[in-house]
Design an enzyme around this catalytic site. Structure first.
Site, PDB file in Angstrom:
ATOM      1  CG  ASP A 287      -1.975   1.043   1.184  1.00  0.00           C
ATOM      2  OD1 ASP A 287      -2.272   1.540   0.082  1.00  0.00           O
ATOM      3  OD2 ASP A 287      -2.527   1.373   2.248  1.00  0.00           O
TER       4      ASP A 287
ATOM      5  CG  ASN B  70      -7.685  -2.315  -5.815  1.00  0.00           C
ATOM      6  OD1 ASN B  70      -6.750  -3.092  -5.627  1.00  0.00           O
ATOM      7  ND2 ASN B  70      -7.968  -1.342  -4.945  1.00  0.00           N
TER       8      ASN B  70
HETATM    9  C1  FPP Z   1      -2.329   0.218  -3.198  1.00  0.00           C
HETATM   10  O1  FPP Z   1      -1.736   1.468  -3.234  1.00  0.00           O
HETATM   11  C2  FPP Z   1      -1.680  -0.615  -4.196  1.00  0.00           C
HETATM   12  C3  FPP Z   1      -2.312  -1.194  -5.229  1.00  0.00           C
HETATM   13  C4  FPP Z   1      -3.755  -1.108  -5.469  1.00  0.00           C
HETATM   14  C5  FPP Z   1      -1.546  -1.956  -6.232  1.00  0.00           C
HETATM   15  C6  FPP Z   1      -0.379  -2.694  -5.668  1.00  0.00           C
HETATM   16  C7  FPP Z   1       0.417  -3.277  -6.741  1.00  0.00           C
HETATM   17  C8  FPP Z   1       1.752  -3.256  -6.799  1.00  0.00           C
HETATM   18  C9  FPP Z   1       2.596  -2.689  -5.768  1.00  0.00           C
HETATM   19  C10 FPP Z   1       2.487  -3.902  -7.887  1.00  0.00           C
HETATM   20  C11 FPP Z   1       1.985  -5.277  -8.023  1.00  0.00           C
HETATM   21  C12 FPP Z   1       2.717  -6.092  -8.894  1.00  0.00           C
HETATM   22  C13 FPP Z   1       2.184  -7.189  -9.457  1.00  0.00           C
HETATM   23  C14 FPP Z   1       3.050  -8.104 -10.167  1.00  0.00           C
HETATM   24  C15 FPP Z   1       0.749  -7.495  -9.383  1.00  0.00           C
HETATM   25  P1  FPP Z   1      -2.653   2.713  -3.513  1.00  0.00           P
HETATM   26  O2  FPP Z   1      -2.680   2.958  -4.966  1.00  0.00           O
HETATM   27  O3  FPP Z   1      -4.000   2.493  -2.888  1.00  0.00           O
HETATM   28  O4  FPP Z   1      -1.874   3.824  -2.775  1.00  0.00           O
HETATM   29  P2  FPP Z   1      -2.479   5.048  -1.973  1.00  0.00           P
HETATM   30  O5  FPP Z   1      -3.259   4.467  -0.818  1.00  0.00           O
HETATM   31  O6  FPP Z   1      -1.274   5.792  -1.539  1.00  0.00           O
HETATM   32  O7  FPP Z   1      -3.329   5.823  -2.939  1.00  0.00           O
END
Ligand code: FPP
Length: 254
Positions: free
Chosen positions: A25, A73
Site C-alpha cells: 500500500d 479496486n
Molecule cells: C495500493 O496502493 C496498491 C495497489 C492497489 C496496487 C499494488 C500493486 C503493486 C505494488 C504492484 C503489483 C505487482 C504485481 C506483479 C501485481 P494505492 O494505490 O491504494 O496507494 P495510496 O493508498 O497511496 O493511494
C-alpha cells in the site's frame, strides 16, 4: 555470518520457513509526494516487490503472499485499473525467467473473471512453468477478496452437498481451508502493511486467524530488505500463544 546479516528469526524453534503476507500500500501517495502520475507509483511498486522477493529467502521466509489487486479496486478510474492490470505482465516479462531459475513457485490467487484473456494466459503460463519449484513460494493475490474467496468456498461445498458427494457434518476448519484459493500454503505467520494504514482491507480474512500484524510507516515503493528485516524483528519479539497460555503460567495455574 556477521551479526547484522543474521535473519532475525533464525533461531525460531518451529523449523518451518515463515509465511509473510504483505498489503502493498502507498503507491498513490508515493507518486503524489513526487508530483508524478499514480501509474508511476504502481510501477515503482513493482520494483519494491522485486526487492522484497529477493530479500525474503535470505531472512528465513519460505512463502510470500502479496496483495496486487483487490476485488474492490475495480471501482478506481478506468485508466488506473488498466495500469494495474498491466502490472503482472510487466513483472512476468522482467522477472519470471529469473524466478523460475531460482526455484520460485509463482501462483496467482483470485478470480479470473474480469481479467483479459491475455492476462489469464500469462498467469496460467507463469503458474505452469514454475509449478514444480519448491525453493520459495510467491503467491500474488490479484482480483482477490477475502470475503469473496470464503463465499466461493462455501458455494463449492454447498454444491458438493447438493450433489450428494458430501454431508454438512464433513466440513471442518481443515477441509474449509482446503477449499480456499490459498489451499496448499501454510497460514501466514505475519501480515505486514506499510503506508501507515492499520487494517486488513479484505486480505486473507480466514487465513489471518493467528497471524501477527505489523504496520510500518513507509510507502510501498520505498520498501526493501531493511523494512522487511524490521518487520521480522518486531515479529520475533511477539509472544504467539494461539489461544493457549505460556508454559510458566500452566505451572502457576496448578
Ligand atoms: C495500493 O496502493 C496498491 C495497489 C492497489 C496496487 C499494488 C500493486 C503493486 C505494488 C504492484 C503489483 C505487482 C504485481 C506483479 C501485481 P494505492 O494505490 O491504494 O496507494 P495510496 O493508498 O497511496 O493511494
Amino acid at each position: 555470518m556477521a551479526a547484522a546479516d543474521k535473519p532475525p528469526i533464525a533461531d525460531r524453534p518451529e523449523g518451518r520457513p515463515l509465511h509473510v503476507a504483505v498489503v502493498m500500500d502507498g503507491n498513490g501517495r508515493w507518486a503524489k509526494q513526487r508530483s508524478l502520475p499514480r501509474p508511476l507509483g504502481h510501477r515503482a511498486g513493482v520494483e519494491a516487490l522485486r526487492r522484497t522477493v529477493s530479500a525474503a529467502p535470505k531472512l528465513g521466509i519460505g512463502w510470500l503472499t502479496v496483495f496486487g489487486f483487490s476485488t474492490e479496486n475495480w471501482s478506481r478510474p478506468a485508466a488506473e485499473v488498466a495500469e494495474l492490470m498491466a502490472l503482472p505482465k510487466r513483472y512476468f516479462e522482467t522477472d519470471l525467467d529469473r524466478l523460475n531459475r531460482e526455484g520460485v513457485r509463482v501462483r496467482v490467487i483470485g478470480r479470473r473473471e474480469g481479467l483479459s484473456r491475455e492476462l489469464v494466459r500469462l498467469i496460467d503460463d507463469a503458474q505452469a512453468r514454475t509449478a514444480n519449484n519448491t525453493a520459495f513460494h510467491l503467491d500474488i493475490a490479484f482480483n482477490y477478496g477475502g470475503q469473496a474467496d470464503i463465499a466461493e468456498a462455501a458455494r463449492r461445498f454447498a454444491a458438493e452437498v447438493a450433489a450428494g458427494r458430501r454431508k454438512p457434518e464433513d466440513l471442518d476448519e481443515a477441509m474449509f481451508a482446503g477449499l480456499l484459493a490459498t489451499a496448499g500454503s501454510p497460514p501466514p505467520d505475519l501480515i505486514v502493511r506499510p503506508s501507515g494504514e492499520q487494517r486488513l482491507s479484505n486480505f486473507l480474512l480466514w487465513e489471518a486467524a493467528y497471524a501477527e500484524l505489523v504496520f510500518q510507516d513507509v510507502l510501498w515503493p520505498d520498501y526493501g530488505e531493511e523494512h522487511l528485516r524490521a518487520a521480522l524483528t518486531e515479529f520475533a519479539a511477539r509472544d504467539r500463544r494461539y489461544g493457549a497460555i505460556v508454559a510458566d503460567d500452566v505451572l502457576a495455574a496448578g
